[in-house]
Enzyme design. Structure first.
Site, PDB file in Angstrom:
ATOM      1  N   HIS A  63       0.871  -1.315  -0.110  1.00  0.00           N
ATOM      2  CA  HIS A  63      -0.250  -0.089   0.002  1.00  0.00           C
ATOM      3  C   HIS A  63       0.832   1.366  -0.069  1.00  0.00           C
ATOM      4  CE1 HIS A  63      -3.650  -1.996   2.199  1.00  0.00           C
ATOM      5  NE2 HIS A  63      -3.967  -1.620   0.860  1.00  0.00           N
ATOM      6  N   CYS A 106      -1.916   2.657   9.145  1.00  0.00           N
ATOM      7  CA  CYS A 106      -3.192   1.796   8.858  1.00  0.00           C
ATOM      8  C   CYS A 106      -4.211   1.723   9.694  1.00  0.00           C
ATOM      9  CB  CYS A 106      -2.569   0.384   8.796  1.00  0.00           C
ATOM     10  SG  CYS A 106      -1.297   0.180   7.356  1.00  0.00           S
TER      11      CYS A 106
END
Ligand code: ARG
Length: 291
Positions: free
Chosen positions: A188, A282
């Site tokens: 990511h 996150c």
């Protein structure tokens, strides 16, 4: 254990650009999800090994410390109820991208996480963000979409569909800069790049294709460059309010570089969550109000 590693803002040495700039903290509104049902029972990134034991109680305790750091810094933390059977739901950043009070809700790549999208959508709709849309193409929210000033940096290569970048540009009316990730460990965008303020980023160049590295050099010639060791402990998976950078505690070189630039750093231990390939950023979805 939580360890606070703070320095006074004026302890930064002058940089090659001259004096260390004045940094200002802006209070943030974050959405988080307690890891009540956190576990590693499938593997959708190289960090996840379902054979390795996970201590869910420890994950909750570490996550609570992150939440306390945020409230201690004066930020507002909203909570979404965790859902049994969605062990990755703690990674709230993936639920959506929220800019100007408008939400582009995630569409996950992997079947194991698909149900998180509607859970985040419902929470946003019921908590002051009725102007929302679920992405039509795979889009893993702030995992792959990071706002820097007026630019929306967008990652692809592993999760978010490259065509989702145009969809996001159309929805937000902000220029989107496409960046291609090439190392599966940094799957990511928020595992390889962090936004420190409206103009400043830190990143780990080897996580990006050579063309994307050139784009980043062109847009951010003064960026903080993370070392291999910083990247490996997920040091770039950090949040910043413009002054205080909250980052994984093991990222010691990165923390030192940030302090040299006039930021204050707060190191947090989130070792249990790293077993799922996630850390500070996150766990944190920023809810940006209408301006
Ligand atoms: N296990 C999760 C996944 O692979 C971790 C998500 C981390 N989130 C993030 N914003 N990088 O999808």
């Amino acid at each position: 254990m939580l360890r606070l590693t703070r320095r006074a803002p004026d302890s930064g040495r002058p940089t090659t650009q001259g004096r260390t700039p004045m940094r200002t903290a802006m209070p943030r509104r974050y959405l988080m999800c307690r890891p009540t049902f956190f576990d590693v029972v499938y593997s959708i990134n190289p960090w996840m090994d379902p054979g390795k034991p996970v201590d869910t109680a420890l994950a909750v305790a570490q996550w609570e410390q992150l939440r306390e750091v945020y409230t201690g810094l004066g930020h507002t933390v909203d909570l979404i109820d965790p859902v049994d059977g969605l062990p990755d739901m703690v990674f709230a950043a993936n639920g959506a991208t929220v800019i100007d009070g408008r939400a582009l809700v995630a569409r996950f790549r992997d079947a194991e996480r698909v149900a998180e999208g509607p859970a985040y959508r419902d929470w946003l709709r019921d908590n002051g963000f009725p102007d929302l849309k679920t992405a039509e193409l795979v889009n893993e929210g702030e995992g792959d979409y990071l706002l820097v000033g007026d630019l929306l940096l967008a990652g692809t290569g592993f999760r978010s569909d490259p065509r989702s970048h145009a969809e996001a540009q159309e929805f937000f009316g902000r220029p989107v800069i496409s960046l291609t990730l090439v190392d599966p460990n940094y799957y990511h965008l928020d595992t390889a790049l962090s936004v420190l303020d409206d103009r400043t980023i830190a990143y780990y160049p080897p996580a990006f294709s050579s063309g994307s590295q050139a784009v980043l050099r062109r847009l951010f010639p003064d960026a903080v460059i993370a070392t291999d060791a910083d990247a490996r402990v997920f040091g770039l998976n950090a949040t910043s309010d413009g002054l205080n950078v909250v980052l994984p505690q093991g990222a010691v070189d990165l923390a030192a570089q940030l302090r040299d630039r006039g930021f204050q750093t707060v190191g947090v231990e989130l070792s249990e969550l790293l077993k799922a390939g996630g850390s500070v950023k996150c766990c944190t979805l920023e809810l940006r109000p209408a301006s």
